[in-house]
Structure formats: structure tokens, C-alpha cells
Design an enzyme around this catalytic site. Sequence first.
Site, PDB file in Angstrom:
ATOM      1  N   GLY A  53       0.968  -1.160  -0.133  1.00 57.16           N
ATOM      2  CA  GLY A  53      -0.196   0.016   0.048  1.00 57.16           C
ATOM      3  C   GLY A  53       0.998   1.217   0.072  1.00 57.16           C
ATOM      4  O   GLY A  53       1.921   1.437   0.399  1.00 57.16           O
ATOM      5  N   ASP A 165      -6.304   7.948  13.783  1.00 67.91           N
ATOM      6  CA  ASP A 165      -6.754   7.901  12.306  1.00 67.91           C
ATOM      7  C   ASP A 165      -7.324   6.504  12.054  1.00 67.91           C
ATOM      8  O   ASP A 165      -6.884   5.723  11.260  1.00 67.91           O
ATOM      9  CB  ASP A 165      -5.136   7.817  11.593  1.00 67.91           C
ATOM     10  CG  ASP A 165      -5.661   8.305  10.063  1.00 67.91           C
ATOM     11  OD1 ASP A 165      -6.562   8.804   9.667  1.00 67.91           O
ATOM     12  OD2 ASP A 165      -4.654   8.009   9.331  1.00 67.91           O
TER      13      ASP A 165
END
Length: 309
Positions: A53, A165
Site C-alpha cells: 500500500g 486515524d
Amino acid sequence: MLRYYNGRVRSKSSTPILQASIKKIGQNYLPVVQSRDEFSFGLEDYEIIRVLGKGSYAVVRLAKHKTQNIKVAIKTYDKATPQVLRNVRNEVKVLKYLDHPNIVKVLDVRQESQAVHIILEYALGSSLESFIKSRAIDLNEISKIFKQILSTVNYCHNMGVVHRDLKLTNIIIDPAKRIKIIDFGFSTITNGGLLKMFCGTPEYMAPELVSQKPYLGHKTDMWSLGVILYYMLTKTYPFVGRNEREILRKIALVGMQSLMKVPNEAVGLIKKLLAIDPNNRSFAHEALNDPWLNMSKYQAVFYEKSYER
């Protein structure tokens, strides 16, 4: 999705358990990487396999240790600016402090030219976002998965850690449907006081964070969990817009318009997690007692059939 850090684009009280945990936080409990010079150099003992990613500042790659033959995830910051180094030290500090089976573990930190690499435990599976998008999931299964996430966040909060987050792509789920929370780059250790750093991902930001007011990290985490649960139940976000600015405006000024897509049994929990006023928002330990999350399998199946009618 974009992430924000102190206004720049980048992808009220505490519990008695939290207060007790905060007293434990000291130099002996929080190993901190003091300087870049203390990092080991190079990645020669690792074979890079593929990219897992990419974020705004870092890329994560799957790799294998050449002699130990174990797979790891290597999170690389290509430009080791002073701010990046502070973030790396912070993430390593928090991950070494935490010890939970549903939280990814840090194994090592390396440097190489201008880059810094965090060597992490490889979490087998896919992101929760991909998992939800790719299949139909019944309410009982959603309840079990979300309770794992909530229990893990409760552990973090009891240890004085806020993630800041939490989102679908920062949760990995394996084939056995066990979860791991990753990416603690924005996390911090707090005594329950107000925080000021503006950070996170727009779709998951709490109203007080969007308004850039001092905020309680535990309560902004709980809002993010509300967004995650809403998506798990409906496959849509509670706040949508044509662009990031419109999404943030709806979160701060408009509020959630409808709960029609949310199954009846989960409405109460969604309301507690997505309460506009953080004082009315549940703590993690309170949310864990929600009746829907503690429903028996028989009750869940009965509810599902009733809901389908």
C-alpha cells in the site's frame, strides 16, 4: 482519501482505569528511539516481495527476512525530514508500549540514505474496506468483527493511547476474521487532556476536529469507530459530498441526516458513537456494553429474519 496533519494535506474526562494507566507511563515504560544514528543501516537482510500500500508520505512493502525466512511489512519514508523522524520515533514508541494481539507489532527500525524504514509484523489478510466491499455480511458477523475492533480500541484508551486515524483501511482482517489495527503514525499518549494537532482522514473526522477546536482524543476515536460501523452496516459513509470540503462542511455544520439504512438494533449504538457533542459520545468501555454487541447468536438470527421482513 487524503489525510490531514496540522492543517496540511496528508492521506472530557478519563476513566479510572485510564488514570491508573497514565501513572505507569514513564521513562522505563516507553522506549524511545532518540536519534536517527541509533537506527541500524540498510535492508540487505530483507528480500522485497511487493508493494502492499501507499500513503501520502510512506509506502508499505511485503518483504521476507533472508535468513529467518519470516515475512514482514516494511513501512518506508523516502524523505527523512525532521518531522518524519519525529513521527517515526512516536509510532515506534507507541507500538513498543502497547502489547495486544489485535495491534500490529514493531520489530525494528532501519535507515538507508535519506529513507527511514519501520519493520513491522506482517498482518495477513485484507483491509476491512476491501473485506466489506467484496461480500455480503450478516449482522451477527458485523457485530463480532466490530466488537473486536472496539475491544482493541478500549485497550488502547485504557493504556492512555489515542490512535487519531482509525479507518477501514487501517484495520486488517485475516481469513479467520481476526482483526489487527495498523498505522499508529498519528497516535499519541495522553492523560485525558485536550489535544490540538489537526490530523486524520476527512470522512472519519469528528465535528470538533473539523472545527479545529481543542479535542479529547478518546472521543474523536469513538466518532471514527461510528463511521466504521456505519460503513460496515450500510456500505456507505454517513457523510458524503462531491469533494473533501463538502464532506467536512456536512460533518461540522449539517450533521447526519438519516439512519434509515441502519438496521434497527444498531441504531442506538450508532447514535452514541456519532453524537455531535463529544460529551454525549460513548467511551469505548461503555460502547462494549451495548445490547446489540452482546446479543446471543440465536437472538441475532431471529433479529435478522425479522429485519428482512
